[in-house]
Design an enzyme around this catalytic site. Structure first.
Site: not given
Length: 684
Positions: A569, A582
Site C-alpha cells: 500500500s 494501517y
C-alpha cells in the site's frame, strides 16, 4: 463385467437426438460409446475408439457412404455426435490395396475425405474400423484382456481364454500396417466376433450397436473369470518400517525433484496428485514391485501418459525422515539416467531426427503410502494417477496368472516418439505459469479476486484464501483451472498453516505467495487504542510474516526457488493522517519484503512488493469514496482519478503488477507503484 445396456435409456437418447437431426445409428453409437468410456477398466482419457458405418448427404445433395469414427481428443465417456466425424468410406477402402502408407499420408487421406472439414482428426485406427465389414466396431484397452495378452505365451493363452470366436493379431503399431493385418486375419475366418490385439487391447464388432457392445462385455468377462479362477496366491508382502512418514512430509521435496531444470533458475514445474487405497497399498507391498515397474506399461498408449513406467521410491521411514529427500533425488536421477539411455539407444536405430522429451517420471510409487501422479497441470497429474491405477490392475492380474511381459521398450519407443503423437504434444503450448501453484490471501477481495483470475488465466493453479470460505470458493471457481478456495483466519497461525498444507495436499507444493490480505482502522496515532493497533499489526504485518514463513518452508523443501509478493500500500511510504494504525504495519511489511529478498535470494527465492493506492475494494468502499470525495469538494470520478495520469486505477491493474513480478526472473527487492502517479508516494 456388468452389461449396462438399458433399452429405455437407449431409446430416450435416440428420441432426444432425433429432435436434433441425428439419426438412430449415430445416436446408438454415441450411447454405447459412452457406456464403454464410462468404465476406466476399459478405456481411459481419450483411449479406445468406436465407429459406425452409415450414409450422409453433403451440402450439394450428394450421398456418401461414411464411417463415423471417434475423433482425436474426444473422451468416450462424454462423447457427442460431433465427436464421431464422418469420413467417406470409399476412399478409405481403396487404401487397402496400397502396399504402404505413411502415418502422415494416412492422416492426410482421412482429413481429405471428411464430410465436415472442420471436424477433429479421425482416430489413428480409422482404417482398421473401415476395413472390417461390420456396421458397428468397438475397441477398448480392457485391463483384464491386457493381463491375458501381456504374457510370454499370449497367443496360446488368448486361444484358451477366448476360444475360436476371437481372432489373434500379433503386435503391430497402430496405423496402416495394423489395419491391413487385422483385416487379413478377419478375412481368414469371417466367423470371428472380434480380434485380440497382442500387447494392445480388444476389438469386437456386430451388425447392431448392442451386438458389438454385448460382445465386448462378454469377452472381457471371460478374461475376468479366467483370472479369478486361476490366480496364484499373492506373494508375501515386503516388510515396512515400524512407522511411516506421511505423504505430506515429503510431497514438496518430490515435486521439486521431478521439476525439469532448464538452467539459469528456470524450471518446468509439475503438479502432483496423491492417491492411495487398499488395492494400491497391497500391490505396492509386492516384492516384485521394482521389477514390474522397470518392465514397462501394460499397453503402448500409456507411454504417452507415464513414459516407460513408474518410478519406485523406498518406503519412507519416519525415523529417518531427514534423509528421505536425498533418497528421492537419487531415485529421480536414476530414472532420468535410464530414460535418457532408453532414448539414446532407440533414437540411434534410424535416421529420424528427434528431440528427447523431458525425462522426468510421471508416476511415483511409494510402498506403504500410495502413489503420486505428476503432470504439468492438475488434470494431467490426475490422468497419470488414473492410468497408474489401471496399470496396477493390469499388472496385478497378469502376475496372478503368469508373468507380466508387455511390449518391450524398443517397440514402446516407436509409439512414444511417434510423429503423430509428437505433433499433438507440440501443439500444446504451456502458458507462462503452467505447472505453478499460487496462494493468494485476501483472495475474495477485489485485488485478491483479480489476481487469482489473472494468475489462473496464465496457467497457475490458485489457492484462494479468505476469512469468508464461501466467497473464497466462489472466486476460485470463477478463476477456473482447478483452483480451490480455503476459508482461513490468517491471524491464526495454525489455521494459516492448514491453508498451506491444503496447497500441498492438493497440488504437491507451492511456487508463489501473494500476501495480499489487509484491513484499515482509522484514528490518531496518539489516541488510538493499543489493542486496535496490535490487531492491525497482527493482520497487516504478522500475518504477512507467518504466510511468508510457511511459503519459504515449502520453497526450501522443493529446491526450485519461489516468489513472495506483498501488498504494501501507498501508506507504507506516504502516510495519511489518522491512518497510522494501517501505515505502520504496512511500512514494516515493505521492509519485510526486502529482508526476505536479502536472506533468501541465494536460494532462488524472489521477494517483491506492490504499492497500490485508491483501489475500489473492501478497504476503499463506495461509501468511503463518496465520503472522502465530498469532504474534498470533488466528484467521485475526480477523486478516484486524482493522480498524474488522471485515470482511475483498478484491482485488475494491481493484479497485472503481481503477475509481472511473478514472471520477472531477475527482479527481487523491488517495489512497484500502481497508483496512476503520486509524487508524494514515490520512493526516494
Amino acid at each position: 463385467m456388468k452389461n449396462l445396456w438399458n433399452d429405455a435409456t437407449a431409446e430416450a437418447l435416440v428420441a432426444d437426438y432425433a429432435s436434433k437431426g441425428v439419426d438412430r445409428d449415430l445416436a446408438l453409437r454415441v450411447y454405447t460409446t459412452r457406456l464403454l468410456g464410462g468404465d476406466p477398466r476399459l478405456v481411459l482419457h481419450g483411449g479406445g475408439n468406436t465407429s459406425v458405418k452409415s450414409g450422409v448427404t453433403d451440402l450439394v445433395g450428394d450421398e456418401w457412404d461414411v464411417l463415423c469414427v471417434k475423433g482425436s481428443g474426444w473422451d468416450m465417456a462424454v462423447i457427442e455426435p460431433q465427436g464421431l466425424p464422418a469420413v467417406k468410406l470409399g476412399a478409405l477402402l481403396k487404401a487397402r490395396a496400397l502396399d504402404r502408407l505413411s502415418d502422415e499420408d494416412m492422416v492426410a487421406l482421412q482429413r481429405a475425405n471428411l464430410i465436415n472439414p472442420s471436424s477433429p482428426n479421425p482416430s489413428v485406427e480409422t482404417l482398421l474400423h473401415a476395413f472390417l465389414p461390420h456396421k458397428f466396431v468397438d475397441h477398448t484397452h480392457s485391463t483384464a484382456v491386457l493381463a491375458i495378452v501381456d504374457q510370454p505365451n499370449s497367443e496360446e493363452l488368448s486361444s484358451k481364454v477366448f476360444g475360436p470366436k476371437m481372432g489373434f493379431v500379433p503386435y503391430i503399431p497402430p496405423g496402416f500396417d495394423l489395419a491391413k493385418a487385422a483385416a487379413d486375419i478377419y478375412d481368414a475366418d469371417p466367423s470371428v466376433e472380434g480380434l485380440i490385439l497382442d500387447k494392445h487391447g480388444i476389438f469386437t464388432f456386430g451388425d447392431t450397436a448392442r451386438e458389438a457392445y454385448d460382445r465386448m462385455i462378454h469377452y472381457v468377462t471371460l478374461a475376468e473369470e479366467y483370472i479369478a479362477a486361476n490366480a496364484k496366491p499373492r506373494p508375501t508382502p515386503i516388510e515396512l518400517p515400524a512407522q511411516l512418514a506421511k505423504a505430506a512430509d515429503f510431497a514438496p521435496a518430490l515435486r521439486g525433484a521431478v521439476a525439469f531444470d532448464r538452467g539459469e533458475g528456470r524450471f518446468d514445474r509439475m503438479v502432483s496428485d496423491f492417491r492411495t487405497s487398499p488395492a494400491i497399498l497391497e500391490f505396492l507391498a509386492s516384492p516384485r514391485l521394482q521389477a514390474v515397474a522397470r518392465i514397462g506399461v501394460s499397453t503402448p498408449d500409456l507411454s504417452i501418459r507415464i513414459k516407460t513406467g513408474p518410478m519406485v521410491l523406498p518406503a519412507p521411514d519416519a525415523a529417518k525422515a531427514d534423509a528421505y529427500p536425498a533418497a528421492i533425488k537419487e531415485h529421480v536421477a536414476g530414472f532420468v539416467r535410464d530414460y535418457t539411455s532408453y532414448f539414446e539407444t532407440n533414437d540411434a536405430l534410424d535416421d529420424v531426427k528427434r528431440t528427447m522429451l523431458d525425462p522426468m517420471p510421471r508416476l511415483t510409487l511409494v510402498p506403504g503410502l500410495g502413489m503420486f501422479g505428476h503432470g504439468r497441470t492438475l488434470k494431467d497429474a490426475r490422468i497419470a494417477s488414473d492410468v497408474g491405477e489401471m496399470w496396477i490392475e493390469a499388472v496385478r492380474d497378469a502376475e496372478a496368472i503368469g508373468t507380466f511381459q508387455p511390449l518391450d521398450h524398443t517397440d514402446l519407443f516407436g509409439l512414444e516418439y511417434w510423429s503423430l503423437e509428437q505433433a499433438k504434444l507440440a501443439a500444446n503450448k504451456p502458458k507462462p505459469l503452467t505447472g505453478q501453484v499460487a496462494l493468494v490471501t485476501g483472495g475474495a477481495g477485489a485485488i485478491g479476486a483479480a489476481t487469482a483470475a489473472l494468475f489462473a488465466a496464465n496457467g497457475a493453479h490458485v489457492v484462494v484464501v479468505d476469512l469468508d470460505g464461501e466467497r473464497a470458493a466462489a472466486v476460485a471457481k470463477k478463476a477456473g483451472n482447478d483452483s480451490i478456495g480455503v476459508g482461513c483466519d490468517i491471524t491464526d497461525p495454525s489455521a494459516l498453516r492448514a491453508a498451506f498444507d491444503k496447497a500441498v495436499a492438493t497440488y504437491g507444493g507451492l511456487d508463489i505467495l501473494v500476501s495480499n490480505a489487509g484491513a484499515a482502522w482509522e484514528g490518531g496515532i496518539g489516541e488510538i487504542d493499543e489493542a486496535l493497533l496490535r490487531k492491525s499489526f497482527e493482520l497487516n504485518f504478522f500475518a504477512h510474516q507467518n504466510a511468508a514463513q510457511n511459503a519459504v518452508r515449502i520453497f526450501k523443501q522443493q529446491g526450485t526457488g519461489g516468489v513472495l509478493l506483498f501488498n504494501t500500500s501507498k501508506q507504507a511510504v506516504n502516510p495519511g493522517p489518522k491512518f497510522g494504525a494501517y501505515g505502520l504495519p504496512k511500512a514494516a511489511t515493505l521492509f519485510l519484503s526486502r529482508q526476505y529478498a536479502l536472506e533468501y535470494g541465494p536460494l532462488g527465492i524472489r521477494s517483491n512488493a506492490v504499492n497500490a493506492d485508491r483501489i475500489r475494494s473492501g478497504l476503499l468502499t463506495d461509501e468511503m469514496i463518496a465520503s472522502r470525495s465530498k469532504a474534498r469538494g470533488l466528484s467521485e470520478k475526480d477523486y478516484m482519478s486524482g493522480n498524474l495520469l488522471g485515470l482511475e486505477v483498478t484491482a485488475e491493474h494491481v493484479a497485472q503488477a503481481f503477475l509481472h513480478h511473478a514472471l520477472a526472473e531477475r527482479t527481487t527487492a523491488d517495489v512497484t507503484t500502481v497508483d496512476g502517479g503520486n509524487i508524494a508516494a514515490t520512493l526516494r
